[in-house]
Write an enzyme that holds these catalytic residues in place. Structure first.
Site: not given
Length: 558
Positions: A80, A121-123, A193, A446, A472
């Site tokens: 992302d 990570c995100d998704k 992150c 985002e 985000s």
């Protein structure tokens, strides 16, 4: 123990299939054992994923130690951060469905008996959880862990520090030379992150819902403890297989409420709401924004991890303070966690958290002394969000908890950022970015670039930003996302005009457009949906199938 894989490996009829496995190097003994699919999103694009082959190797060692045969396959993963602020971000949320679909296809095609999912990570995390719920075969999730914070001139920094710094350079508050040095130091190595952004929020909720082992969300990526955890995950999946425990035994209304409570206590990313709704959908559990708000109102906020307002702590600090077991243990003392739900690491989640509590009250506050009496996230309603909107209230400055200001209306993220960089946004404005929802974007981008730009320019405590897109997990400030219905669907956000007064009342859970109903009716008569921005490829298909953000932006097959 009856195995799914027996149907394609036992008996003379299946000699051709066994011959293909022997071409890979599997022995008869390995073929006879339970087959454990290892879904790993390793790639050389995403810092959160670049080390996942090491994690996968550790998982496979654990599976073998416990008597199984691991079989690894790849899963895509989008960064992302790298996709942020340009057309690439349109593809991030839609990739969640592709991830779930691809895991489903591999498992169904190869008759795996059990599954270990290795996202970070995100998704990728919610996509794999959705696949686990959909497939409902014994499964364990183990992530790659968070990145350590960087150090810049005596303070901890992270990716969001750099995002905000570029805005500071544009405003003349920072030199380009200082930005270049910060860029070198902010992200010191592998891992998701370092703050409580979406990836780390979701990895923490994997523990809370019961599909991951303690430490899944907080053990730093470079630590050897992460590999030991991965080995235990490999051994655990074999235990889960023998117990016959399936994801839908674990992902229930009770465990999802536990996850929401933890989310509120730690002040996770607002994206978690979107993903929890989607996971519930796959598990066949009916969950609504109203129920999430009910848990939020009952749950105190115990932690302020970057980027929460004024936070100086990062994920390694949360881990050292006891991690998610400590958070859950604190909540349990107030009766806010159901200890009797099943989980993969024990017979019940209570066995993992009872007697646990904060090891550092500066990082995880005791339940009797919270930052706020209610959760880190809040659901807002009103004539501008009839189906709801989401805000990370723990990251909102006190002076913006209630605000009334004039609308500055933009139909694309890029238009808003360009105006910001030219100094076109003034104190007190309410920036409206619309046609960025699941259908309208398409892809529900985002908005970290706009919020980070405002922060870097010194406007994070002076401006409200609202959108039918997303924010985000790294966003801070008065940022309201997921406004539903979205503009493309004719939601009220499509009717806002430049200068209209908008009122934000977070304590009152309200978001209102202060325009007379008769005027809104007149505008609605004139409104027409714009032509789709994308007319071919995967995004065009996604835009036709995706639901409202208030339902998790899940795919609705017609």
């Amino acid at each position: 123990m009856e195995l799914r894989s027996d149907r394609i490996k036992v008996g003379t009829d299946w000699a051709p299939h066994r011959s293909l496995l022997k071409a890979i190097g599997y022995t008869d003994e390995e073929i006879q054992r339970p087959w454990v699919g290892i879904a790993c999103s390793f790639n050389e694009v995403v810092p959160g994923h670049v080390h996942l082959q090491l994690v996968a190797d550790a998982v496979k060692a654990g599976v073998r130690m416990a008597g199984g045969t691991p079989m690894q396959f790849g899963v895509i993963g989008i960064c992302d951060g790298i996709a942020m602020g340009h057309e690439g971000m349109r593809h991030s949320l839609p990739s969640r469905e592709v991830i779930a679909d691809s895991v489903e296809l591999m498992v169904k095609a190869h008759a795996f008996d059990a599954l270990v999912l290795i996202p970070n990570c995100d998704k990728i995390v919610p996509g794999m959880l959705m696949a686990a719920a959909r497939l409902n075969i014994p499964a364990v999730v183990v992530s790659g862990g968070p990145m350590l914070a960087g150090r810049f001139r005596g303070r901890d920094v992270d990716f969001i520090t750099v995002m905000e710094a570029q805005g500071a350079v544009k405003a003349g508050h920072m030199s380009e030379e200082d930005l270049a040095q910060l860029e070198e130091e902010a992200c010191p190595g592998c891992g998701s992150c370092a703050g409580l952004f979406t990836a780390n929020s979701m990895n923490c909720l994997v523990e809370a819902v019961g599909l991951g082992l303690p430490g899944n969300g907080t053990i730093p990526a470079p630590h050897a403890a992460r590999l030991r955890l991965a080995k235990r995950a490999g051994m655990t999946v074999m235990d889960v297989l023998r117990r016959g425990l399936r994801p839908r035994d674990v992902i229930t209304r009770r465990s999802l409420r536990n996850a929401v409570a933890v989310d509120m206590a730690i002040g996770g990313s607002s994206n978690t709401i979107l993903h929890l709704l989607a996971i519930a959908h796959e598990a066949g559990v009916e969950m609504t924004l109203e129920e999430i708000q009910e848990v939020c109102d009952a749950t105190p906020n115990l932690a302020r991890i970057s980027p929460a307002g004024g936070a100086v702590h990062h994920m390694q600090d949360l881990h050292e303070a006891g991690g998610i077991p400590a958070v859950m243990g604190e909540l349990l003392r107030k009766g806010l966690i159901d200890p009797d739900v099943p989980c993969v690491g024990a017979s019940r989640i209570g066995d993992l958290i009872e007697g646990k509590g904060t090891l550092n009250p500066e990082v995880i506050r005791p339940v009797e002394d919270p930052y706020m009496p209610t959760g880190g996230l809040a659901i807002l309603w009103g004539n501008l969000a009839p189906e709801g909107a989401v805000i990370k209230q723990s990251a909102v400055p006190e002076n913006l908890m209630r605000h009334r200001g004039p609308a500055r209306v933009f139909d694309r993220e890029e238009e808003a950022v360009a105006c910001m960089r030219k100094g076109g946004i003034r104190d007190g404005d309410v920036v409206v970015i619309r046609y960025e929802g699941p259908k309208g974007g398409p892809g529900m981008r985002e908005m970290l670039l706009p919020t980070a730009t405002l922060a870097g320019m010194g406007l994070a405590e002076k401006v409200v930003l609202i959108t039918d897109g997303r924010f985000s997990g790294g966003t801070r400030g008065a940022a309201v996302g997921h406004i539903s219905p979205e503009a493309q669907e004719g939601g009220p956000i499509a009717l806002v005009e430049e200068g209209d007064l908008i009122e934000l009342d977070i304590p009152g859970r309200r978001l209102e457009l202060l325009v007379p109903p008769e005027e809104l009716s007149r505008r609605r008569e004139k409104w027409k949906p714009p032509e789709p921005r994308v007319k071919e490829g995967y995004l065009a298909v996604y835009a036709r199938q995706v639901s409202s953000a208030s339902r998790g932006a899940v795919r609705i097959l017609k």
